[in-house]
Structure formats: C-alpha cells, structure tokens
Design an enzyme around this catalytic site. Sequence first.
Site, PDB file in Angstrom:
ATOM      1  N   GLU A 150    -122.732  96.760  43.206  1.00 51.96           N
ATOM      2  CA  GLU A 150    -122.737  97.217  44.603  1.00 51.96           C
ATOM      3  C   GLU A 150    -123.930  98.100  44.917  1.00 51.96           C
ATOM      4  O   GLU A 150    -124.580  97.949  45.958  1.00 51.96           O
ATOM      5  CB  GLU A 150    -121.442  97.970  44.931  1.00 51.96           C
ATOM      6  CG  GLU A 150    -120.226  97.084  45.147  1.00 51.96           C
ATOM      7  CD  GLU A 150    -119.560  96.634  43.865  1.00 51.96           C
ATOM      8  OE1 GLU A 150    -119.975  97.098  42.773  1.00 51.96           O
ATOM      9  OE2 GLU A 150    -118.620  95.810  43.938  1.00 51.96           O
TER      10      GLU A 150
ATOM     11  N   HIS B 190    -107.365 100.561  45.201  1.00 46.71           N
ATOM     12  CA  HIS B 190    -107.714  99.484  46.134  1.00 46.71           C
ATOM     13  C   HIS B 190    -107.114  99.686  47.522  1.00 46.71           C
ATOM     14  O   HIS B 190    -107.002  98.737  48.279  1.00 46.71           O
ATOM     15  CB  HIS B 190    -107.227  98.126  45.600  1.00 46.71           C
ATOM     16  CG  HIS B 190    -108.044  97.568  44.496  1.00 46.71           C
ATOM     17  ND1 HIS B 190    -108.083  98.113  43.236  1.00 46.71           N
ATOM     18  CD2 HIS B 190    -108.900  96.507  44.455  1.00 46.71           C
ATOM     19  CE1 HIS B 190    -108.895  97.407  42.466  1.00 46.71           C
ATOM     20  NE2 HIS B 190    -109.401  96.429  43.183  1.00 46.71           N
TER      21      HIS B 190
END
Lengths: 335, 328
Positions: B60, B129
């Site tokens: 990322e 998450h």
Amino acid sequence: MATKKKSDARPGDAALHRELLRSMLLQRRFEEKTAEAYALGKIGGFCHLYIGQEAVSTGTLSMLRPDDYVITTYRDHGQALARGMSPRALMAELFGRIDGCSRGKGGSMHLFDRNLNFLGGHGIVGSHVPVAAGVGFAIKYRGGDQVIICYMGDSVVNIGAFHEALNMAALWKLPCLFVVENNGYGMGTSVERAAAISDLSRRGAAYEGMDAVTVDGMDVFEVREATRAAVERARKHSTPTLMEIRTYRFMGHSMSDAVHSTYRTKAELDEYIKRDPIEQLKHRMLEAGELDAAAWDALDTTIRAEVQDAWDFADNSPEPPLEALYEDVLVDTVS
Amino acid sequence: MPIITYREALNAALREEMSRDDRVFIMGEEVAVYNGAYKVSKGLLEEFGEMRVVDTPIAELGFAGIGVGAAMVGLRPIIEFMTWNFALLAIDQVVNSAAKMLYMSGGQYNIPIVFRGPNGAALQLGAQHSQAFESWLAHIPGIKVVTPGTPYDAKGLLKSAVRDDNPVVILEGEMLYNTKGEVPDEEYLIPLGVAELKREGGDATIVTSGKMALVAMQAADKLAAEGIKIDVVDLRTIRPMDVEAIARSVQKTNRAVVLEEGWELCGIGAQVVDFIQRECFDDLDAPVVRVHQADVPMPYAKNLEKHAKPDVAKTIAAINKVLYRETV
C-alpha cells in the site's frame, strides 16, 4: 566499483571540468554561507548541509537533460544548486521569504522548482522513493524517454518504502535512478549498526532487471560515468538502476549536530577531508594545466560574490504576506 | 430511471472518467485481472488495458506513493485500497505527500489523485477490518474527504473527485456496495462540499454521512410512523464540510442528533456539535446528542458487534432524547 581513472579527462574537456568545478564550489561556498546565516538566526528550523558530498550532485545531475526529473531528501541544497536553481531563490527560501523557490513555505527541507523539474526535498525518510517510482511510471505511461533521479541517504535502504518502490520499479521496468548517497551515517547511526548488509548496492540483487553499482562519490568523474551508463539503460530499455555512491559529509547531520560528535572521530573526518571532491578536481585540473592559481582565485571570488548577492537578495526579500497562510492548501480548479 | 447498485454506480463513474480523460488510470490490489476485490473495477482491464488498470503487489505504501508521483507530473491516478484499514500502511503518502505537496512547494505542485476504497465495519470482520476513518482523514488540511451514501451520490461524487485537481479521499461502504438506487443514464456531477437534505421534516435533525445516511433514513421512516418528522442532512463530503446546510436545518428544527460510524472521541460528531453550539446556540431546544460506535475495538461475536455499532434503534433513542419524548 568502476575502475577507470580520469575517465573523461580528455584534452578539450577543460570547459566541462571548469563547469563541474564551478558547480561544486558554488554548493560549498553557498553552504558555508548558509551555516553563517543559521548561526545568526536568519535561517530557522532543521537545516542539513551537504558539504563533502558535492561530487554526487554535480556528477549525477551533469548527465541529465532539462526534461528529466529530480527528487530528493531534506538534504537538498546541493542538488538544487547543481540542477540550476538560482542561489537567490534558494537563499530566500532558507530565510523564509516570498521570493524563495517555495515562496517561503517550504524551507530548507522542501525546495521545489517546477521550471527545473525539481520535485522537492522531502522530509520523511524513504517516503519520496515510491513517489520517484510514480514519476517513472508516468514517464513510461506517456511513452517518454526521460528519467527520474531519486536521491536518498544510506538509512533509506532499511525502510519498507525503499523495498516497495524498488520492487515495483523493477517489476514494471521504470526509468528510475535510485541514488543512495552513502555518507556512512543515518544521523548518528553508522551503516554497520543499521543495515544487515555492508555493500548497500547488493540490495539491488533482490530485484531482477535492476542494475546495481557502487561508485566512489568523492570522484566526480566516477560519478558521471556510472550515471551515464544508468541513464542510458533507463532511456533505452526503461530499466532502473540502484547506485550506491560512497561519500562523506564533512559537517554534522544537521546544524544542531557537532561536526564530529559521539558517533564519529575527528581522525575519520580528517581522512575523508583529504579526499575532498573539490580539492581532487582542482588538483587534477592544475596538473592538467586546465587551471592555474589565478583562475582558481577568480572563480572563487566570483562564486563568493554570487553567494553574497544571494544573501543580500534574501535579506531584502519581504516575508510572505499573512494572507499567504491560507493560500496553496487546495487549488480551485478541476480538469 | 435505471436502478443499479452502488458498486455499479462506482464502476460507471470509473468507466466514464477513464473514457473522457486518458490521463486517468486505476491502480491497486486485484483491480485488474481479478476485476476488483469488490468488483468495483469489473471489466475495466478489458476495456482500457494493463497500463491504465494496474494490479499491484500488496504494498500500500508503495503504490500510494507511485500514485502521488504520477499525479505530480500530470497523470490523474485513482488509487484503490482494498480497505481503508490497509491504507494505514500508506497513510504517510496521503498525509505527508499528497496533502502537503501544494503547500510546501508554494503552489507549484498540486496532486490530482483519488484514494478510494471501503471504510468502516461490515459483518463480523473483527477488530482490524472494521474501522471508520472519517475523522482521521478529515483532520488533515490539503485533502478533501468524501463519503457517498447512495448509488446516485457514489457516481456523481466519484466523477467530481476524478476531475478535482486536489487529492480526494473517498470512503465507500463495504455494506453499501450491494445497495440499490436510481442512477440516471445521462452524465451528471455532484459538487464536492455540498450536503443534501435527504429527507425533510420539522421535528428534529439528523446530521450524518456515508453508510450512516442509510441508517438515518431507516430511523426516520420508523419515526414517521409515529408521527415524528425528521430532517436528514447527509453531509456527503466531510472536508470541506457544508456547515450552512447543518445550520439551515437546525435553525428550523431546533433539535439535532449527529450520527456517525466511528468512535466518539474527536469524532466527526464532535466537530458538528462544536459548529452547532457556536452558530445555532439560541436555536437549540435541547442538547445535541451523538450516536457513534462504542469506544472499543470491534469485537467478532455477532451479538457484541451489533451492540458496538450505531444503528436504527440507537438513532431513534437519540431522537427521542432530543425531543424529551417518553417512550415505553
């Protein structure tokens, strides 16, 4: 390590050599003046000098084209000058004035010049390496033959952003020159104490398709030759190169760090000063008859005057108007 | 008017903008061959090719930075994060690179980039998450933060974000991708920074955005059955925030609830309440009440997760409180 000596010291290159010497000496004299201005409180914040490393900036940037791109770290004065930034705009930036290259909003660590494709000094270690890969991506996307040169200190090879960027640059064949200026220390931590590898260029072996070289960064000609090869590969084959250029900073990490402190000795510093890249080139030119004492003095005098002019210019440049505080946060445009 | 999903609306926006401007490309994990982890980029590889629909390694920080670099020299990247939870690894590029470049270059380098992906909790995905990052991102000057709550808004806001010459963060909702709504075939744009009064009623105001706009509408429906009429102000963009829209509603209803998906401390609701107490002090008939996630990492167990999330029942309870309404 490249082995050729005086590789491009051919007759008729005197003009080139004078230009290389001028470029390096300008950086040296400019930063000596910078240290003086810092001591007087005319420059604030963090300020990292490049003195000792000038053969890296001049050697690499003298091989690039104006339409190539440059990105670097917070130790960015040298590359800015070697790229052709006006000493006036640079000094005004250091003084925090409106005529600075970043209009007084960047400071020492954030020098930018769009006209020179100088994409900034960046203050977060490693952060600009993926940004450089992105510029390489854009070059490839548009089918151009430019290159991006990305400077970083030796400490960068230990941070994740370095690996992520180099992996994608090799995977996607991006025209990037990743230049590790190995000056032996990440702030006060030696390379030996930070990296589980002694030849930093060997990190390049992790990426197929990436060339990796180790270069003597105290010899501007060695730097030029290695850069020439890397640029050619990037332009012709769009492949990246990892260049470890071994150099040394003669000053502390920043203005708050003594020249020789707890982490390195005066004896070590003195050994490197004997290999001063400017002195090396000067003596080579003296021996080759390309320079004499009078010409050296004239060059030095001219450059000192140019640096003094930059100081005077910066001193007389206004501070940014207060309304500038709220400018440049966002642009108002869409495309 | 055609009825399509939020996912299809985003896909249509991507396709239209990539067709319009060949500087626009999309990059991220699984966006190309896999057709997108949530299928938002479905079919784009086939249509636009691998130079413009780019699968990345799981990196990322690296690919967010590549987006910033490409934007710096004239391309218009759309960086997809598989979730904003993973974008924490790239937050340096959002905060230190994209948001700062224009300012620290003295206006020389704007960064026309979109960072987008799902944000907030879905169902039983556990602590790592399930986070809503609106307030983290909205804190940063130099970026815009957009939170579309409906398919119509998703398309119009994403198209505007791609055309904006600034960095724009889009917080989508994993639980929204399958939601449906009317989306016209003809092209339209929704300006960034403009809220929408999604429902009009005079008794109290709910200020919300993103996925919570759906919760607010459901709460308003239930309250309507009891004769309570609610203004739902969907901010749609968190930064810049359309505070005038908040004032218009609160000055009319005199009562407000702020509903957000994230945590309480320093949340979006704190900012909205600050605005209301400064600008609508004399209009208020009750203290403003906030609805938000419980101040804990998200648990996995179904019952605990439900207990932690803001929902319709908690929103109705908050409305009853600002109305000083007795309920059994």
